[in-house]
Design an enzyme around this catalytic site. Structure first.
Site, short mmCIF file in Angstrom:
data_model
loop_
_atom_site.label_atom_id
_atom_site.label_comp_id
_atom_site.label_asym_id
_atom_site.label_seq_id
_atom_site.Cartn_x
_atom_site.Cartn_y
_atom_site.Cartn_z
N LYS A 89 0.66 -1.33 -0.01
CA LYS A 89 0.04 -0.04 0.09
C LYS A 89 0.70 1.44 -0.03
O LYS A 89 0.52 2.15 -0.86
CB LYS A 89 -0.92 0.08 1.24
CG LYS A 89 -2.07 -0.99 0.91
CD LYS A 89 -3.34 -0.24 1.85
CE LYS A 89 -4.57 -0.72 1.60
NZ LYS A 89 -4.81 -2.05 1.85
N LYS B 283 -4.23 1.38 9.00
CA LYS B 283 -4.43 -0.07 8.24
C LYS B 283 -3.16 -0.71 8.19
O LYS B 283 -1.94 0.01 7.99
CB LYS B 283 -4.65 0.70 6.77
CG LYS B 283 -6.18 0.61 6.60
CD LYS B 283 -6.15 1.22 4.96
CE LYS B 283 -7.65 1.81 4.66
NZ LYS B 283 -7.34 2.20 3.23
N HIS C 287 -17.48 3.11 -1.98
CA HIS C 287 -16.30 2.43 -2.55
C HIS C 287 -16.68 2.40 -4.03
O HIS C 287 -17.62 1.72 -4.52
CB HIS C 287 -16.23 0.91 -2.00
CG HIS C 287 -15.22 0.09 -2.58
ND1 HIS C 287 -13.97 -0.61 -2.09
CD2 HIS C 287 -15.15 -0.22 -3.99
CE1 HIS C 287 -13.49 -1.29 -2.97
NE2 HIS C 287 -13.98 -1.30 -4.22
N ARG D 55 -5.88 -7.83 -11.33
CA ARG D 55 -6.42 -9.10 -11.72
C ARG D 55 -7.70 -8.63 -12.13
O ARG D 55 -8.14 -7.70 -11.94
CB ARG D 55 -6.63 -10.19 -10.48
CG ARG D 55 -7.52 -9.45 -9.26
CD ARG D 55 -7.69 -10.21 -8.31
NE ARG D 55 -7.74 -9.67 -6.79
CZ ARG D 55 -8.87 -9.08 -6.17
NH1 ARG D 55 -9.86 -9.09 -7.19
NH2 ARG D 55 -8.64 -8.42 -5.27
#
Ligand SMILES: *[C@@H]1O[C@H](CO)[C@@H](O)[C@H](O)[C@H]1NC(C)=O
Length: 703
Positions: A147, A189, A239, A323
């Protein structure tokens, strides 16, 4: 070099019809991929194979011992067992998969999603072995997998990033200092995080250290790395993610956004495209930011750039998934594309099939993920057999992406997703209507699913209005989990009628088959013409037990439930693969799908369904005993055994009593004969369909 003609704007209706899309069998340039290995299982393996078949590309499946009889194995042109059920020893065993690729002479490997799809090592191994990895270069996977690195790259490329700290210094003081600079509330996170693991919110400085500790502990456990990053916490965030596609010639395009805000346990359950309420200007900026992100890492193939969006439609880069995503079908539906086909073409060295200006957004699509899980028990994942499965009929606007069939098992070893239901319509409202209609047609018996929950979710007024955000389910909890209502008496009547008619049908079939003159059922099945008889049936709907009395004449039934009387008549009939019940209850006629499994009666109506438990040993005896001898109707404990080896029994004689689901079931002899062996003694636990008593083989006996 492929010369691209500018295509006219395609009519989506034509575009969607597979007959209109004739695959080009010869590759225009680069490698010729004639055979691919799919290093995955379930619906995604089936999904990839469908496109491979369409393109005339052979597919090789790999499977674990638990998946030997699964759908993806049946669909493949070749299939190889690669080890036991645990993924570590099968779907994650890179060397074994590579060996299969070589043995089968596959030129490329499609990793699907999950498993090895974002594994740098595997992408590198493929490269070393000279096999095409259908995905981005390993460097892109590595850069996006961490990240802090991915955010640094995006900041440098001018992609908006949420304010935060992604530094090396992991000391408490330093992290706290940055949290203060960013401003509370902040999100802590795990650097290597995903799926919500190692993620905590600190609302104030007071909470910070406790939340930090907690996030680190979870990160260490999940990723063996407790490094964290700090980010501004966005309130009521959405999101929103953008599908991007790159090729080996330096081109990259976007295929618009998906909104995946509605999540439970940090996992998506309903996705849609395009994002509700997002205007074309914001859409264009989102797409361009995503392409910038893809280009920053020389991206090749299908990728997704995730953004967090606030209520004013400001958006910030979160991460890039390197992906094909679970929810890619909604993008295919609104753009009329086949992204797996694009993946194969791009992997073979072709250019992206469409240029940005040729990618046209049309209509609206939803995807609902159908899981084996219990929404009322914190969405606890489940497993078990799909005893009964009917789906809405697939058409050009309704796709069912699944890797299981009726009779298959949802395994404890893998993801409990049963299917993805994908629908398309000309606008959001119409698509939502279609989604709900199709969900009602999705009937599963054998394990608990989230279908009812998906229905209440997609029917919620705030969802209908498009007011989605990641906190949707907790915020609307009470409306989404209504308390269960008692089953109406009319429905009880229909269930009882369905049971009796099914029982009668089986009894009749049984009589026709049997030459034995003796039948133990004549007195209780309504076959005696013009004789009125009374019978008691006990039906349970969850907590409520309802005792009902039943009187019957030739064709009419009278039910008495708690002092209320109902006059009932009806019939059962087959339609397609299903059995339906048409009934009249005090003059009101209705039709429902009837499924009876063991002692459970399911009635599926167009807009709701009911499940009732019946105490009905006679029926059990018929439905189970007739097919396979004396077997356990369901998993339970043997309470009493009446026979021993050598005993002679008549058809219908009681053999044993079992207790299952808090009810007694008498197991009766399915035929006359001599007992050879009693397999379970009193107190023993017998699994569903276990043979309880064996009979001496008749042929051997007569010799
Ligand atoms: C149903 O019809 C019967 C016969 O007409 C009547 O006696 C009974 O009261 C009705 N039941 C209900 C619940 O309306």
């Amino acid at each position: 070099i492929l010369k691209r003609k500018k295509r006219p704007k395609l009519n989506i209706l034509l575009h969607r019809d597979s007959k209109e899309k004739i695959p080009r069998l010869a590759w225009k340039c680069g490698h010729n991929i004639g055979k691919i290995l799919i290093a995955n299982r379930g619906e995604i393996a089936c999904r990839v194979m469908r496109t491979a078949k369409k393109m005339g590309v052979k597919s090789v499946a790999v499977y674990s011992e638990a998946d030997r009889n699964s759908m993806h194995v049946a669909m493949a042109d070749e299939a190889y067992c690669i080890g036991p059920a645990p993924s570590q020893q099968s779907y994650l065993a890179m060397e074994k998969i590579m060996q299969v690729a070589k043995v089968s002479a596959a030129q490329a490997i499609h990793p699907g999603y999950g498993f090895l799809s974002e594994n740098t090592e595997f992408a590198e191994l493929c490269k070393q072995e000279g096999i095409i990895f259908i995905g981005p270069p390993s460097s892109a996977i590595r850069d996006m997998g961490i990240k802090s690195t991915s955010k640094a790259i995006m900041s440098a490329a001018g992609v908006p990033v949420v304010e935060g700290y992604h530094g090396e210094d992991q000391s408490d003081e330093c992290l706290k200092e940055h949290a203060k600079r960013i401003g509370y509330p902040v999100m802590i996170k795990a650097v290597r995080g995903g799926g919500g693991k190692g993620m905590r919110i600190a609302h104030s400085e007071k909470e910070f250290l406790d939340q930090l500790e907690s996030a680190r502990r979870e990160a260490k456990k999940s990723f063996n790395d407790d490094a964290v990053l700090i980010e501004k916490f966005v309130d009521n965030p959405r999101h929103v993610e953008v599908q991007v596609f790159g090729d080996q010639h330096g081109n990259a395009v976007y295929l618009f956004e998906r909104d995946c805000s509605v999540q439970r346990r940090h996992q998506k359950i309903i996705e849609e495209a395009p994002g509700p309420g997002i205007n074309p200007e914001v859409r264009r900026r989102l797409g361009e930011a995503a392409v910038k992100a893809a280009k920053a890492v020389n991206y090749v193939g299908a990728g997704t750039v995730e953004f967090i969006m606030d209520s004013k439609h400001n958006f910030y880069f979160m991460e890039m998934n390197t992906r094909l995503q679970v929810e890619h079908p909604v993008t295919e539906m609104i753009t009329g594309t086949d992204l797996v086909e694009w993946q194969l073409r791009v992997a073979a060295g072709e250019k992206i099939p469409l240029m940005q200006e040729d990618i046209v957004l049309q209509g609206h699509a939803f995807e609902a993920r159908i899981y084996a899980e219990d929404p009322n028990n914190n969405f606890m994942p489940g497993a078990g057999p799909l005893l009964h499965l009917t789906t809405p009929p697939p058409d050009s606007f309704t796709r069912i992406e699944t890797g299981v069939r009726q009779g298959d098992e949802v395994s404890v070893h893998y993801d409990p997703m049963i299917a993805k239901l994908v629908v398309w319509a000309e606008d959001r409202q119409a698509a939502l209507r279609k989604l709900r209609y199709s969900l009602h047609q999705y009937n599963i018996v054998g394990l608990s699913t989230n279908i009812d929950f998906l229905l209440s979710l997609s029917g919620h007024p705030q969802f209908e209005a498009g007011n989605v955000h990641t906190n949707f389910i907790p915020q609307h909890h009470d409306e989404l989990f209504p308390t269960k209502k008692a089953t109406p008496h009319e429905v009880m009547c229909q269930a009882a009628l369905g049971l009796i008619l099914k029982e009668k049908m089986l009894t009749d079939a049984f009589r026709d088959q049997s030459d034995d003159k003796f039948s133990p059922f004549a007195s209780s099945t309504g076959r005696r013409i013009n004789i009125c008889y009374t019978r008691k049936l006990s039906l349970l709907d969850g907590e409520n037990s309802k005792l009902k009395k039943l009187y019957t004449t030739n064709t009419n039934f009278w039910f008495i439930i708690q002092d209320e009387t109902f006059l009932i008549s009806g019939e059962i009939f087959n339609e397609g693969d299903s059995v339906y019940l048409r009934s009249s209850v005090n003059g009101t006629v209705c039709k429902s799908k009837l499924v009876i499994l063991d002692n459970t009666i399911y009635l599926f109506f167009p807009w709701y369904y009911f499940m009732l438990l019946a105490h009905m040993s006679l029926f059990l005896f018929l439905s189970v005993g007739m097919q396979s001898g004396a077997v356990a109707p369901m998993t339970g404990t043997v309470e009493k055994v009446f026979v021993k080896a050598g005993d002679k029994v008549k058809i219908g004689d009681p053999l044993m009593v079992m207790i299952a689901m808090k009810m007694e079931h008498t197991i009766r002899a399915p035929k006359a004969g001599v007992i050879k062996k009693v397999n379970f003694q009193e107190g023993a636990q017998a699994n569903r369909h276990a043979p309880l008593v064996e009979f001496v083989d008749e042929e051997a006996e007569s010799k």
